[in-house]
Write a protein that holds these residues in place. Sequence first.
Motif, PDB file in Angstrom:
ATOM      1  N   ARG A 168      -4.284  -1.891  -5.140  1.00 17.00           N
ATOM      2  CA  ARG A 168      -3.010  -2.174  -5.059  1.00 17.00           C
ATOM      3  C   ARG A 168      -2.124  -1.464  -3.964  1.00 17.00           C
ATOM      4  O   ARG A 168      -1.165  -1.811  -3.515  1.00 17.00           O
ATOM      5  CB  ARG A 168      -2.786  -1.892  -6.114  1.00 17.00           C
ATOM      6  CG  ARG A 168      -1.146  -1.865  -6.751  1.00 17.00           C
ATOM      7  CD  ARG A 168      -1.017  -2.860  -7.447  1.00 17.00           C
ATOM      8  NE  ARG A 168       0.638  -2.707  -8.268  1.00 17.00           N
ATOM      9  CZ  ARG A 168       1.922  -2.948  -7.455  1.00 17.00           C
ATOM     10  NH1 ARG A 168       1.630  -3.219  -6.025  1.00 17.00           N
ATOM     11  NH2 ARG A 168       2.837  -2.615  -8.042  1.00 17.00           N
ATOM     12  N   LEU A 169      -2.610  -0.379  -3.231  1.00 16.06           N
ATOM     13  CA  LEU A 169      -2.221   0.398  -2.400  1.00 16.06           C
ATOM     14  C   LEU A 169      -1.879  -0.542  -1.266  1.00 16.06           C
ATOM     15  O   LEU A 169      -0.573  -0.267  -0.437  1.00 16.06           O
ATOM     16  CB  LEU A 169      -2.822   1.387  -1.749  1.00 16.06           C
ATOM     17  CG  LEU A 169      -3.114   2.715  -2.969  1.00 16.06           C
ATOM     18  CD1 LEU A 169      -4.110   3.933  -2.263  1.00 16.06           C
ATOM     19  CD2 LEU A 169      -1.640   3.342  -3.182  1.00 16.06           C
ATOM     20  N   ALA A 170      -2.548  -1.663  -0.843  1.00 17.26           N
ATOM     21  CA  ALA A 170      -2.312  -2.522   0.327  1.00 17.26           C
ATOM     22  C   ALA A 170      -1.047  -3.222  -0.022  1.00 17.26           C
ATOM     23  O   ALA A 170      -0.299  -3.770   1.325  1.00 17.26           O
ATOM     24  CB  ALA A 170      -3.429  -3.429   0.363  1.00 17.26           C
ATOM     25  N   ASP A 171      -0.493  -3.353  -1.227  1.00 16.45           N
ATOM     26  CA  ASP A 171       0.714  -4.143  -1.490  1.00 16.45           C
ATOM     27  C   ASP A 171       2.140  -3.071  -0.672  1.00 16.45           C
ATOM     28  O   ASP A 171       2.752  -3.765  -0.354  1.00 16.45           O
ATOM     29  CB  ASP A 171       1.104  -3.811  -2.777  1.00 16.45           C
ATOM     30  CG  ASP A 171       0.091  -5.038  -3.531  1.00 16.45           C
ATOM     31  OD1 ASP A 171      -0.421  -5.784  -2.747  1.00 16.45           O
ATOM     32  OD2 ASP A 171       0.077  -5.008  -4.811  1.00 16.45           O
ATOM     33  N   ASP A 217       2.608   3.028  -9.739  1.00 13.93           N
ATOM     34  CA  ASP A 217       2.000   2.219 -10.317  1.00 13.93           C
ATOM     35  C   ASP A 217       0.404   2.535 -10.218  1.00 13.93           C
ATOM     36  O   ASP A 217      -0.411   2.757 -11.094  1.00 13.93           O
ATOM     37  CB  ASP A 217       2.247   0.643 -10.013  1.00 13.93           C
ATOM     38  CG  ASP A 217       1.313   0.010 -10.961  1.00 13.93           C
ATOM     39  OD1 ASP A 217       1.214   0.038 -11.982  1.00 13.93           O
ATOM     40  OD2 ASP A 217       0.812  -1.098 -10.214  1.00 13.93           O
ATOM     41  N   VAL A 218      -0.095   2.880  -8.900  1.00 15.39           N
ATOM     42  CA  VAL A 218      -1.427   3.350  -8.737  1.00 15.39           C
ATOM     43  C   VAL A 218      -1.816   4.609  -9.364  1.00 15.39           C
ATOM     44  O   VAL A 218      -2.831   4.806 -10.006  1.00 15.39           O
ATOM     45  CB  VAL A 218      -1.657   3.243  -7.041  1.00 15.39           C
ATOM     46  CG1 VAL A 218      -3.035   3.849  -6.777  1.00 15.39           C
ATOM     47  CG2 VAL A 218      -1.426   1.868  -6.717  1.00 15.39           C
ATOM     48  N   HIS A 219      -0.826   5.545  -9.354  1.00 12.14           N
ATOM     49  CA  HIS A 219      -1.044   6.919  -9.827  1.00 12.14           C
ATOM     50  C   HIS A 219      -1.180   6.820 -11.383  1.00 12.14           C
ATOM     51  O   HIS A 219      -2.308   7.237 -11.835  1.00 12.14           O
ATOM     52  CB  HIS A 219       0.033   7.736  -9.270  1.00 12.14           C
ATOM     53  CG  HIS A 219      -0.254   9.211 -10.080  1.00 12.14           C
ATOM     54  ND1 HIS A 219       0.355   9.701 -11.033  1.00 12.14           N
ATOM     55  CD2 HIS A 219      -0.649  10.027  -9.594  1.00 12.14           C
ATOM     56  CE1 HIS A 219       0.092  10.900 -11.394  1.00 12.14           C
ATOM     57  NE2 HIS A 219      -0.595  11.070 -10.565  1.00 12.14           N
ATOM     58  N   HIS A 239       7.965   1.606  -1.812  1.00 15.70           N
ATOM     59  CA  HIS A 239       6.503   2.305  -1.712  1.00 15.70           C
ATOM     60  C   HIS A 239       6.275   3.119  -3.061  1.00 15.70           C
ATOM     61  O   HIS A 239       5.270   3.171  -3.595  1.00 15.70           O
ATOM     62  CB  HIS A 239       6.467   3.325  -0.567  1.00 15.70           C
ATOM     63  CG  HIS A 239       6.169   2.560   0.761  1.00 15.70           C
ATOM     64  ND1 HIS A 239       5.948   3.273   1.915  1.00 15.70           N
ATOM     65  CD2 HIS A 239       6.283   1.426   1.231  1.00 15.70           C
ATOM     66  CE1 HIS A 239       5.634   2.401   2.864  1.00 15.70           C
ATOM     67  NE2 HIS A 239       5.833   1.260   2.327  1.00 15.70           N
ATOM     68  N   VAL A 240       7.545   3.791  -3.400  1.00 10.21           N
ATOM     69  CA  VAL A 240       7.543   4.527  -4.666  1.00 10.21           C
ATOM     70  C   VAL A 240       6.975   3.901  -6.045  1.00 10.21           C
ATOM     71  O   VAL A 240       6.211   4.372  -6.598  1.00 10.21           O
ATOM     72  CB  VAL A 240       8.684   5.163  -4.839  1.00 10.21           C
ATOM     73  CG1 VAL A 240       8.915   5.862  -6.245  1.00 10.21           C
ATOM     74  CG2 VAL A 240       9.350   5.989  -3.860  1.00 10.21           C
TER      75      VAL A 240
END
Length: 108
Positions: A65-68, A83-85, A77-78
Amino acid sequence: MTDEAAETRAGAQSAAGADAGAEAEAGAPAESAEPAEPVEPAGPAALGVVRTPTGHAGVDAHLARLADADHLGADGHVEVYEDVHRGLREALTALDAPPVPGPYENRS
């Protein structure tokens, strides 16, 4: 320090300052009559960070998902990082939870 030394030092400093001012004026570019074209900010660009698979499907999905964030401006980015965190934190918490017994594992 003696008065004579102080006067000599002050004179040297003012002469150095005058020389620096003359150099700055000589090195300054002449202003043009035409206004410069506005510079457009660069758009989002992928950083090209390699994401190595961890072998845990849930964690790998969150890291993917970081690729988004690569296609978003800095403002977006935040949201992606939070969301990933959140997802990674939930995956780690699940590892600490005791296993749930299956339907037939409670036999006495």
